[in-house]
Design a protein around this motif. Structure first.
Motif, PDB file in Angstrom:
ATOM      1  N   THR A  51      64.871 113.455  54.460  1.00  0.00           N
ATOM      2  CA  THR A  51      65.752 113.075  53.360  1.00  0.00           C
ATOM      3  C   THR A  51      65.149 113.437  52.014  1.00  0.00           C
ATOM      4  O   THR A  51      64.015 113.048  51.719  1.00  0.00           O
ATOM      5  N   PRO A  52      65.854 114.175  51.158  1.00  0.00           N
ATOM      6  CA  PRO A  52      65.338 114.528  49.823  1.00  0.00           C
ATOM      7  C   PRO A  52      65.171 113.291  48.954  1.00  0.00           C
ATOM      8  O   PRO A  52      65.739 112.225  49.229  1.00  0.00           O
ATOM      9  N   GLU A  53      64.427 113.439  47.865  1.00  0.00           N
ATOM     10  CA  GLU A  53      64.052 112.280  47.053  1.00  0.00           C
ATOM     11  C   GLU A  53      65.248 111.585  46.403  1.00  0.00           C
ATOM     12  O   GLU A  53      65.264 110.354  46.305  1.00  0.00           O
ATOM     13  N   LEU A  54      66.232 112.326  45.938  1.00  0.00           N
ATOM     14  CA  LEU A  54      67.353 111.679  45.261  1.00  0.00           C
ATOM     15  C   LEU A  54      68.176 110.836  46.237  1.00  0.00           C
ATOM     16  O   LEU A  54      68.540 109.691  45.943  1.00  0.00           O
ATOM     17  N   GLN A  55      68.474 111.397  47.410  1.00  0.00           N
ATOM     18  CA  GLN A  55      69.230 110.650  48.410  1.00  0.00           C
ATOM     19  C   GLN A  55      68.438 109.450  48.915  1.00  0.00           C
ATOM     20  O   GLN A  55      69.010 108.391  49.192  1.00  0.00           O
ATOM     21  N   TYR A  56      67.102 109.613  49.026  1.00  0.00           N
ATOM     22  CA  TYR A  56      66.299 108.493  49.522  1.00  0.00           C
ATOM     23  C   TYR A  56      66.247 107.372  48.490  1.00  0.00           C
ATOM     24  O   TYR A  56      66.269 106.187  48.829  1.00  0.00           O
ATOM     25  N   LYS A  57      66.200 107.747  47.224  1.00  0.00           N
ATOM     26  CA  LYS A  57      66.220 106.723  46.188  1.00  0.00           C
ATOM     27  C   LYS A  57      67.516 105.937  46.260  1.00  0.00           C
ATOM     28  O   LYS A  57      67.533 104.692  46.143  1.00  0.00           O
ATOM     29  N   ASP A  58      68.641 106.627  46.457  1.00  0.00           N
ATOM     30  CA  ASP A  58      69.923 105.942  46.587  1.00  0.00           C
ATOM     31  C   ASP A  58      69.930 105.023  47.807  1.00  0.00           C
ATOM     32  O   ASP A  58      70.486 103.914  47.772  1.00  0.00           O
ATOM     33  N   LYS A  59      69.316 105.483  48.896  1.00  0.00           N
ATOM     34  CA  LYS A  59      69.245 104.687  50.117  1.00  0.00           C
ATOM     35  C   LYS A  59      68.449 103.406  49.882  1.00  0.00           C
ATOM     36  O   LYS A  59      68.865 102.305  50.276  1.00  0.00           O
ATOM     37  N   LEU A  60      67.300 103.517  49.225  1.00  0.00           N
ATOM     38  CA  LEU A  60      66.477 102.341  48.929  1.00  0.00           C
ATOM     39  C   LEU A  60      67.200 101.403  47.967  1.00  0.00           C
ATOM     40  O   LEU A  60      67.122 100.172  48.094  1.00  0.00           O
ATOM     41  N   ASP A  61      67.881 101.994  47.003  1.00  0.00           N
ATOM     42  CA  ASP A  61      68.629 101.199  46.029  1.00  0.00           C
ATOM     43  C   ASP A  61      69.694 100.355  46.727  1.00  0.00           C
ATOM     44  O   ASP A  61      69.874  99.158  46.430  1.00  0.00           O
ATOM     45  N   ALA A  62      70.401 100.964  47.668  1.00  0.00           N
ATOM     46  CA  ALA A  62      71.452 100.246  48.383  1.00  0.00           C
ATOM     47  C   ALA A  62      70.879  99.120  49.240  1.00  0.00           C
ATOM     48  O   ALA A  62      71.514  98.067  49.412  1.00  0.00           O
ATOM     49  N   LYS A  63      69.657  99.315  49.774  1.00  0.00           N
ATOM     50  CA  LYS A  63      69.033  98.275  50.592  1.00  0.00           C
ATOM     51  C   LYS A  63      68.548  97.114  49.727  1.00  0.00           C
ATOM     52  O   LYS A  63      68.679  95.948  50.110  1.00  0.00           O
ATOM     53  N   GLN A  64      67.964  97.430  48.572  1.00  0.00           N
ATOM     54  CA  GLN A  64      67.409  96.382  47.723  1.00  0.00           C
ATOM     55  C   GLN A  64      68.466  95.696  46.856  1.00  0.00           C
ATOM     56  O   GLN A  64      68.323  94.530  46.499  1.00  0.00           O
ATOM     57  N   PHE A  65      69.517  96.439  46.535  1.00  0.00           N
ATOM     58  CA  PHE A  65      70.572  95.891  45.684  1.00  0.00           C
ATOM     59  C   PHE A  65      71.918  96.156  46.342  1.00  0.00           C
ATOM     60  O   PHE A  65      72.707  96.984  45.861  1.00  0.00           O
ATOM     61  N   PRO A  66      72.192  95.469  47.455  1.00  0.00           N
ATOM     62  CA  PRO A  66      73.459  95.714  48.153  1.00  0.00           C
ATOM     63  C   PRO A  66      74.645  95.351  47.267  1.00  0.00           C
ATOM     64  O   PRO A  66      74.557  94.445  46.428  1.00  0.00           O
ATOM     65  N   PRO A  67      75.754  96.061  47.422  1.00  0.00           N
ATOM     66  CA  PRO A  67      76.947  95.772  46.605  1.00  0.00           C
ATOM     67  C   PRO A  67      77.382  94.323  46.785  1.00  0.00           C
ATOM     68  O   PRO A  67      77.302  93.760  47.883  1.00  0.00           O
ATOM     69  N   THR A  68      77.812  93.736  45.706  1.00  0.00           N
ATOM     70  CA  THR A  68      78.280  92.356  45.752  1.00  0.00           C
ATOM     71  C   THR A  68      79.597  92.282  46.515  1.00  0.00           C
ATOM     72  O   THR A  68      80.530  93.045  46.251  1.00  0.00           O
ATOM     73  N   VAL A  69      79.640  91.360  47.478  1.00  0.00           N
ATOM     74  CA  VAL A  69      80.857  91.184  48.277  1.00  0.00           C
ATOM     75  C   VAL A  69      81.841  90.320  47.492  1.00  0.00           C
ATOM     76  O   VAL A  69      81.496  89.227  47.021  1.00  0.00           O
ATOM     77  N   SER A  70      83.043  90.809  47.306  1.00  0.00           N
ATOM     78  CA  SER A  70      84.057  90.066  46.567  1.00  0.00           C
ATOM     79  C   SER A  70      84.506  88.858  47.375  1.00  0.00           C
ATOM     80  O   SER A  70      84.827  88.975  48.568  1.00  0.00           O
ATOM     81  N   LEU A  71      84.515  87.682  46.744  1.00  0.00           N
ATOM     82  CA  LEU A  71      84.957  86.461  47.402  1.00  0.00           C
ATOM     83  C   LEU A  71      86.473  86.356  47.330  1.00  0.00           C
ATOM     84  O   LEU A  71      87.104  86.821  46.369  1.00  0.00           O
ATOM     85  N   PRO A  72      87.100  85.744  48.339  1.00  0.00           N
ATOM     86  CA  PRO A  72      88.565  85.580  48.293  1.00  0.00           C
ATOM     87  C   PRO A  72      88.965  84.627  47.178  1.00  0.00           C
ATOM     88  O   PRO A  72      88.196  83.743  46.788  1.00  0.00           O
ATOM     89  N   LEU A  73      90.143  84.822  46.645  1.00  0.00           N
ATOM     90  CA  LEU A  73      90.630  83.963  45.575  1.00  0.00           C
ATOM     91  C   LEU A  73      90.825  82.539  46.079  1.00  0.00           C
ATOM     92  O   LEU A  73      91.225  82.310  47.227  1.00  0.00           O
ATOM     93  N   LYS A  74      90.522  81.565  45.211  1.00  0.00           N
ATOM     94  CA  LYS A  74      90.686  80.165  45.582  1.00  0.00           C
ATOM     95  C   LYS A  74      92.172  79.831  45.681  1.00  0.00           C
ATOM     96  O   LYS A  74      92.995  80.315  44.917  1.00  0.00           O
TER      97      LYS A  74
END
Length: 510
Positions: free
Chosen positions: A480-503
């Motif tokens: 894996t090249p460095e740019l793609q690997y950085k994105d991979k690590l970023d996604a592992k350390q800062f996973p996207p916030t899961v949207s909560l259902p509306l109350k």
């Protein structure tokens, strides 16, 4: 964290106390060597690390790698990505792909970093992406004179990290292992000219590298956009201040010759303990393995280093900060020494070359003088003279590397290098189509296609089909090249916030 070693303490004190600190710690070290003590193990080479089963020391996993440009650093970064990912280590990541380069590194640019007192924060294990190492310039006074004052300073009072500009130590523990890599500035200049032709105004205006080096002042302007790529790029990346005469647009671009400048020496591959002086207008003849004793140096000659006191201060400061500086021309030898210093297994430093340009040899060994034309020899001499600060860095750290090799043992090193290369070749045959790097046009999987920049093609890797799930995962890490690997690590350390259902007004079911 435990007691700080002398090198760690120097990082906290900074360059203003360098002279006094060096003298104090030399005295303390001498006494401790006589009496024994907590520093004794730090001063001795760590246990051999040819096989993980033989390791008798804990692996070091707090690492700071200064990723210098066009010096084989992408290949080192790939190893760190793979090792850290495999061991679940936490990376200090930039918001994008670099830490505000070419500006000096700032702790605030680390994603997820909170200053002390800013809430709970997991510690970072590895800092390794492109940055300009943060060592602030010595003010508006004459820097050469300021450096002499630093060397003779009698004020050992520790300085605040913010004042010293040591932003790295705000992010990483002071007992982290600091290392980097340098490359012969002649080889670096060839690669940089091709890669940064569109980025550097000096390179862009020049029809060829030969034309540029024949009269660099016709193209180069200090401070012009992108022109830090065109002169002393290593010195710039290490964050060292430049002499005053090299920082002004109207000043003389060549530092004045110091008639009392000492000769610097370097140990070429296979030279053993016999060091010879280098002439910046002559050529080195390093070879790719330590077994070949046929290489010879140029005849001893004075090494015109210009403001030698200024340069020696800079080198002394780097020695106090960095535990190891690798040399690209001796890449495999450097990897063995790195594994030994970190108490890693040899397999931990087996990987593939990254960011290599098509049409050039895989690997970073300097071509011997016998293969250079008279024109190439002249180009090499001019590149080293123009990049005189980088040349000083290269000479200094090439010498220190070979002093380390002598301590490690050349025969032992050669055995390890042979094994390293055999494992790399076997791994390439097992993982890669054709057992080698591929032209990017044949790499259809975007996860493995390297970013293309500059005029030359950047090679990448195409994985073989039919790999086992375990082998597939490991081969992917190494390809894996460095740019793609950085994105991979970023996604592992800062996973996207899961949207909560509306109350809703109705209670949720248990």
């Amino acid at each position: 964290m435990g007691p700080l070693s002398p090198a760690r303490t120097l990082r906290l004190w900074g360059p203003r106390s360098l002279g006094v600190a060096l003298g104090v710690f030399m005295t303390i070290g001498f006494v401790l060597q006589l009496l024994g003590g907590p520093f004794h193990r730090r001063l001795q080479p760590l246990a051999p690390s040819l096989r993980p089963a033989l390791l008798s020391c804990p692996p070091r996993q707090r690492l700071v790698f200064l990723k210098t440009h066009k010096s084989g650093s992408s290949s080192v970064l790939s190893l760190l990505h793979s090792y850290g990912d495999r061991h679940g280590l936490r990376f200090a990541l930039p918001a994008r792909y670099q830490f505000g380069y070419p500006r000096l590194f700032q702790a605030s640019r680390v994603k997820g970093y909170r200053p002390q007192g800013g809430g709970t924060q997991l510690p970072f294990d590895i800092l390794c992406h492109h940055m300009r190492f943060n060592l602030k310039e010595a003010g508006s006074c004459c820097i050469a004179q300021a450096c002499l004052k630093i060397l003779g300073s009698s004020d050992p009072t520790p300085q605040p990290l913010e004042k010293l500009g040591l932003q790295v130590l705000q992010v990483m523990p002071s007992d982290s292992f600091f290392f980097s890599i340098v490359r012969d500035p002649a080889a670096l200049a060839r690669s940089a000219f091709s890669y940064y032709k569109s980025t550097s105004s000096a390179f862009r205006k020049s029809p060829s590298l030969a034309a540029f080096l024949a009269n660099p002042r016709a193209f180069y302007r200090p401070g012009a956009r992108g022109d830090h790529y065109a002169r002393n790029l290593l010195w710039f990346d290490f964050g060292l201040p430049f002499p005053p005469e090299m920082r002004t647009k109207s000043g003389n671009l060549h530092p004045p010759r110091d008639p009392n400048a000492p000769e610097l020496q370097v140990l070429p591959s296979g030279a053993g303990p016999q060091a010879q002086a280098l002439n910046p207008n002559a050529l080195i003849h390093p070879v790719s393995t330590v077994a070949d004793h046929g290489s010879q140096m140029s005849s001893p000659a004075s090494f015109d280093m210009g403001s030698s006191s200024f340069i020696q201060w800079g080198l002394a400061w780097l020695d106090s900060v960095f535990d190891l500086v690798m040399v690209a021309e001796y890449f495999d030898e450097s990897l063995v020494l790195l594994a030994d210093a970190l108490c890693w297994g040899l397999d931990d430093v087996v990987g593939f070359m990254h960011n290599a340009q098509a049409g050039r040899e895989q690997g970073l060994s300097t071509v011997s003088n016998s293969g250079l034309t008279a024109e190439d020899q002249q180009l090499t001499a001019r590149a080293r003279a123009w990049n005189n600060l980088d040349w000083a860095l290269y000479v200094h750290f090439n010498r220190s590397l070979w002093a380390r090799i002598e301590k490690y043992g050349q025969r032992r090193l050669q055995t390890a290098v042979t094994e390293l290369r055999a494992r790399r070749e076997a791994l390439a045959k097992h993982c890669l189509v054709g057992g080698k790097a591929s032209d990017p046009k044949y790499i259809t999987d975007r996860r493995f296609r390297p970013f293309q920049f500059g005029s030359a093609k950047v090679l990448g890797y195409k994985l073989r089909s039919g790999l086992s799930p375990q082998d597939q995962e490991e081969c992917e890490r190494l390809a894996t090249p460095e740019l793609q690997y950085k994105d991979k690590l970023d996604a592992k350390q800062f996973p996207p916030t899961v949207s909560l259902p509306l109350k809703t007004s109705r209670p949720l079911s248990p």
